[in-house]
Scaffold this motif. Structure first.
Motif: not given
Length: 136
Positions: A22-26, A56-58, A110-127
């Motif tokens: 939700a944060g990424w899409l907003r 970390e990504v603003g 946090i290292e694992v959550v960063r990977e999840i965060r970045d994966d989510i970003r890519g999926r949200v951008a594609a959506l």
């Protein structure tokens, strides 16, 4: 779909994956998409490591709170994205569904959550790209 697509991110606790999505899409869509998130068994609070990873990504998700899925919210959504809730996520006829297989950030460093965060970003951008193309 209305002029402004309505997207619901859904997971069990509504404390990590769905809040990050939700944060990424907003962030990426601004006010062009109505963004919602909910859970079938919401936690008491958002995962603090997810909050840190997004910061970390603003993107600030500290103001979000886990919410219980209600039928009105789901019924008023155009797209429902489920994330790891399996059979706990109800199906609403006539809705566009996506099921994103994502690791659960709960209890992860946090290292694992960063990977999840970045994966989510890519999926949200594609959506978002798909929603934008659909509206043309």
């Amino acid at each position: 779909m209305t002029d402004k697509p309505r997207v619901l991110f859904l997971c069990v606790h509504n404390a990590g994956r769905s809040q990050m999505a939700a944060g990424w899409l907003r962030h990426l869509a601004g006010d062009t998409v109505e963004v919602r998130s909910a859970g079938t068994e919401p936690a008491d609070r958002i995962n603090p490591v997810a909050v840190d990873a997004m910061r970390e990504v603003g993107i600030d998700i500290t103001g979000a709170a886990p919410a219980l899925l209600d039928h009105d919210t789901a019924g008023a959504s155009d797209v429902i994205v489920s994330m790891g809730c399996g059979d706990a996520c109800p199906v609403f006829p006539g809705k566009r569904y996506e099921d994103w297989k994502l690791a659960d950030p709960a209890g992860q460093p946090i290292e694992v959550v960063r990977e999840i965060r970045d994966d989510i970003r890519g999926r949200v951008a594609a959506l978002l790209d798909d929603l934008t193309a659909t509206r043309r």
